[in-house]
Design a protein around this motif. Structure first.
Motif, mmCIF file in Angstrom:
data_model
loop_
_atom_site.group_PDB
_atom_site.id
_atom_site.type_symbol
_atom_site.label_atom_id
_atom_site.label_comp_id
_atom_site.label_asym_id
_atom_site.label_seq_id
_atom_site.Cartn_x
_atom_site.Cartn_y
_atom_site.Cartn_z
ATOM 1 N N TYR A 116 7.620 8.847 3.210
ATOM 2 C CA TYR A 116 6.794 8.800 2.011
ATOM 3 C C TYR A 116 7.719 8.499 0.840
ATOM 4 C CZ TYR A 116 4.171 9.683 -2.096
ATOM 5 O OH TYR A 116 3.584 9.495 -3.323
ATOM 6 N N ARG B 97 6.351 2.847 -2.230
ATOM 7 C CA ARG B 97 5.888 2.129 -1.041
ATOM 8 C C ARG B 97 4.383 1.936 -1.079
ATOM 9 N NH1 ARG B 97 9.251 3.657 4.146
ATOM 10 N NH2 ARG B 97 7.376 2.844 5.073
ATOM 11 N N ASP B 98 3.935 0.929 -0.374
ATOM 12 C CA ASP B 98 2.501 0.667 -0.242
ATOM 13 C C ASP B 98 1.867 1.812 0.564
ATOM 14 O OD1 ASP B 98 0.094 -0.715 -0.374
ATOM 15 O OD2 ASP B 98 0.479 -1.762 1.517
ATOM 16 N N GLU B 99 0.622 2.138 0.256
ATOM 17 C CA GLU B 99 -0.056 3.234 0.951
ATOM 18 C C GLU B 99 -0.116 3.025 2.455
ATOM 19 O OE1 GLU B 99 -3.877 4.358 -0.491
ATOM 20 O OE2 GLU B 99 -3.155 4.750 -2.515
ATOM 21 N N ASN B 100 -0.190 1.785 2.888
ATOM 22 C CA ASN B 100 -0.269 1.492 4.323
ATOM 23 C C ASN B 100 1.036 1.800 5.052
ATOM 24 O OD1 ASN B 100 -2.849 0.595 3.847
ATOM 25 N ND2 ASN B 100 -2.215 -1.546 3.616
ATOM 26 N N THR B 101 2.148 1.787 4.359
ATOM 27 C CA THR B 101 3.441 2.047 4.997
ATOM 28 C C THR B 101 3.907 3.487 4.795
ATOM 29 O OG1 THR B 101 4.649 1.256 3.059
ATOM 30 C CG2 THR B 101 4.166 -0.353 4.799
ATOM 31 N N ASN B 102 3.217 4.231 3.956
ATOM 32 C CA ASN B 102 3.538 5.645 3.755
ATOM 33 C C ASN B 102 2.823 6.503 4.792
ATOM 34 O OD1 ASN B 102 5.374 6.006 1.621
ATOM 35 N ND2 ASN B 102 3.787 5.615 0.096
ATOM 36 N N ASP B 103 3.349 7.682 5.026
ATOM 37 C CA ASP B 103 2.722 8.643 5.932
ATOM 38 C C ASP B 103 1.345 9.011 5.374
ATOM 39 O OD1 ASP B 103 2.157 11.603 6.743
ATOM 40 O OD2 ASP B 103 3.633 10.881 8.189
ATOM 41 N N GLY B 104 0.326 8.911 6.197
ATOM 42 C CA GLY B 104 -1.051 9.117 5.763
ATOM 43 C C GLY B 104 -1.351 10.516 5.255
ATOM 44 N N VAL C 165 -0.067 10.727 1.672
ATOM 45 C CA VAL C 165 -0.936 9.936 0.786
ATOM 46 C C VAL C 165 -2.243 10.681 0.520
ATOM 47 C CG1 VAL C 165 -2.253 7.788 0.597
ATOM 48 C CG2 VAL C 165 0.083 7.736 1.464
ATOM 49 N N SER D 283 -3.274 12.163 -3.134
ATOM 50 C CA SER D 283 -4.446 11.589 -3.798
ATOM 51 C C SER D 283 -5.434 12.689 -4.185
ATOM 52 C CB SER D 283 -5.119 10.546 -2.909
ATOM 53 O OG SER D 283 -5.671 11.153 -1.768
#
Length: 173
Positions: free
Chosen positions: A133, A137-144, A147, A151
């Protein structure tokens, strides 16, 4: 073994800060929880107060605010580690790093708080095992899980970058 005057006497110093553990809610299952016989309140409250005396958190009417704050911060980190599904190893490493972190250096009113610092410490610890994380980084490449949690917490991008950088520079694993 010869006596060393530089060491504490074994009979006068406890081997642990809290040798006895008991919890007030344990007593409430067996006894009347409404009132104690001496009229001092519920059984649960009485034993919770005794446990606080035993651990050093409370002393009569006064509390050890530093110890209370430390316990609150560690409970906060435990809750965040649980939500982020950290492994036992990550959890223990992060807990120790969070405990050693001086939050007063990082925080300011209305901005960086203990919750955000705990999440960022968890992010730094999780990196060792490949869970990434980073606020840039883009949200798609960060740990969900990171994110989703962040959020829900609704911190600004600037605040996320600032806190992550500060924590990354101070946490040494």
């Amino acid at each position: 073994m010869p006596y060393d005057e530089d060491l504490a006497e074994p009979l006068t110093e406890p081997d642990t800060p809290n040798a006895t553990k008991f919890y007030g809610y344990d007593a409430s299952a067996q006894y009347d929880t409404k009132n104690r016989l001496d009229g001092s309140g519920s059984v649960s409250d009485h034993y919770s107060r005794l446990a606080a005396y035993n651990t050093g958190v409370r002393n009569g009417k006064w509390g050890d605010n530093e110890l209370l704050r430390e316990q609150d911060n560690l409970a906060l980190f435990d809750a965040i580690a649980s939500q982020l599904e950290l492994t036992n190893y990550q959890h223990s490493r992060g807990r120790q790093a969070f405990l050693e972190l001086d939050l007063s250096e990082l925080s300011s009113p209305g901005s960086i708080d203990a919750t955000l610092c705990a999440v960022m410490v968890a992010a730094v610890v999780a990196r060792e095992d490949g869970r990434m994380y980073h606020p840039s980084r883009d949200e798609n490449t960060n740990d969900g899980l990171f994110v989703a949690l962040l959020s829900n917490l609704d911190y600004s991008e600037h605040l996320l970058h600032s806190c992550f950088g500060k924590v990354l520079n101070r946490v040494h694993l």
